[in-house]
Enzyme design. Structure first.
Site, short mmCIF file in Angstrom:
data_model
loop_
_atom_site.label_atom_id
_atom_site.label_comp_id
_atom_site.label_asym_id
_atom_site.label_seq_id
_atom_site.Cartn_x
_atom_site.Cartn_y
_atom_site.Cartn_z
N ARG A 112 0.85 -1.20 0.00
CA ARG A 112 0.00 0.00 0.00
C ARG A 112 0.88 1.25 0.00
NH1 ARG A 112 -2.89 -3.40 3.66
NH2 ARG A 112 -2.10 -2.35 5.53
N LYS A 170 -11.84 15.18 5.21
CA LYS A 170 -13.02 14.69 4.48
C LYS A 170 -13.85 13.78 5.36
CE LYS A 170 -13.69 10.94 1.67
NZ LYS A 170 -13.43 10.00 0.56
N GLU A 175 -18.94 15.64 2.43
CA GLU A 175 -19.28 14.78 1.29
C GLU A 175 -20.53 13.94 1.57
OE1 GLU A 175 -16.46 11.68 0.28
OE2 GLU A 175 -17.47 11.27 -1.59
N LYS A 208 -18.15 18.29 -1.42
CA LYS A 208 -17.82 17.20 -2.36
C LYS A 208 -19.10 16.41 -2.56
CE LYS A 208 -14.94 13.10 -2.99
NZ LYS A 208 -13.56 12.63 -2.93
#
Ligand code: 13P
Length: 340
Positions: free
Chosen positions: A46, A136, A177, A219
């Site tokens: 990753r 976020k 979002e 978003k």
């Protein structure tokens, strides 16, 4: 909190011709992405993948910020530079996903509520000290038989507003979002209706909790036909319905709107954004991108987990970043795809 700092960050996130690269997949989600290229999801793998995204030469021309996951913001490039510093050194702002995922909403079959408020004040202080400039939180709204419920929308926007307030207190710009999923068989009209209910509830919740709209980035999903719907709206219809919904429900003082891709193909996500900007050059806010899959998919496929493909993978990411950058001003053309 410093209002000037929040204002500068929010403006920079949606600076002309720039958008956000979302690389904040949780560990289970990145495993799903790696499965598509038969690549094992270990911590080092990753890290290697995020390294190639973060250190892509030339990316800063099109990308204002990248959203990282908790594991990623603690990792470093292969030469040992912490990822957050590697971004800041290029003039790209590090962002951080701070929700802890969408869980089943009690008493509401088929619906989700996003968790992550407990301890958030302390986590934000730590992320800020590592260099995060924005955060976020993703709420998930599902379309189906008799859903979404009003309760699900209200619980999710309430949590989004609480998160946004904590971010602003910490000097971090909240990217709020609310994602209306595009996986069902609903029409574009139904997506419009649900997106409208969600956005109008979101901005009331933000206002009622005194969140500064001027220091918030939205978003959102596009207004689009569900993937399983037999009638698929065309590019211009998606652009028109999306902009109509935003104009009706998003306050003009918001500094910018960015879209998620939500499972659209890379080229379609670019075409939709471009069509919106071609037809609407005078909106109160810039319309830009914060794609995950639509920026990364061609790059991930070109890489295939192989060191020898690193340059090709970075080239694929740069190409998509450039196409979306051009789409922010309506200057993208599908011919650019074959020329790549
Ligand atoms: P997609 O563009 O792949 O939908 O991801 C964007 C994102 O960050 C969703 O939270």
């Amino acid at each position: 909190m410093s209002a000037a700092e929040l204002e500068a960050t929010a403006k920079a996130m949606v600076a002309k011709g720039k958008g956000i690269l979302a690389i904040d997949e949780s560990t289970p989600t990145i495993k799903k992405r790696f499965d598509t290229i038969n690549f094992e999801s270990t911590e080092e793998n990753r890290r290697a993948y995020r390294d190639l995204l973060i250190t892509n030469p030339g990316g800063k021309e099109f990308i204002s910020g990248m959203i990282l996951y908790d594991e990623t913001i603690r990792q470093a490039t292969s030469d040992g530079t912490p990822f957050a510093k590697a971004l800041i050194d290029q003039g790209i702002m590090p962002g951080i996903k701070v929700d802890t995922g969408a869980k089943d909403f009690a008493l509401h079959s088929g619906e989700k509520i996003t968790e992550g408020l407990d301890g958030l004040r302390d986590r934000l202080a730590e992320y800020k000290s590592i260099g995060a400039k924005f955060a976020k939180w993703r709420a998930v709204i599902t379309i189906g038989n008799n859903i979404p419920s009003q309760a699900c929308i209200e619980a999710n926007v309430h949590a989004l507003a609480r998160y946004a307030g904590l971010c602003q207190e910490a000097g971090i710009v909240p990217m709020v979002e609310p994602e209306v999923l595009m996986d069902a068989d609903n029409t574009i009209e139904r997506c419009y209706e649900v997106t409208e209910m969600t956005l109008s509830a979101l901005f009331s919740a933000l206002k009622s909790q005194d969140v500064s709209i001027e220091h918030t980035i939205l978003k959102t999903n596009m207004v689009i036909s569900g993937k399983q719907c037999s009638t698929q709206a065309n590019v211009q219809e998606v652009a028109d319905q999306t902009v109509r919904c935003l104009v009706k429900n998003v306050p003009a003082e918001l500094p910018g709107i960015v879209f998620l891709s939500g499972g659209q193909s890379a080229e379609l996500a670019t075409a939709h954004l471009n069509a919106m900007n071609v037809s609407n050059p005078d909106l109160p806010w810039p319309l830009s991108f914060s794609y995950g899959r639509a920026l990364q998919e061609p790059c991930l496929n070109a890489w295939g987990g192989k060191e020898s493909n690193l340059k090709a993978a970075q080239k694929a990411l740069l190409h998509r970043s450039k196409c979306n950058s051009l789409a922010c001003s309506g200057a993208y053309n599908a011919d650019m795809e074959s020329a790549a």
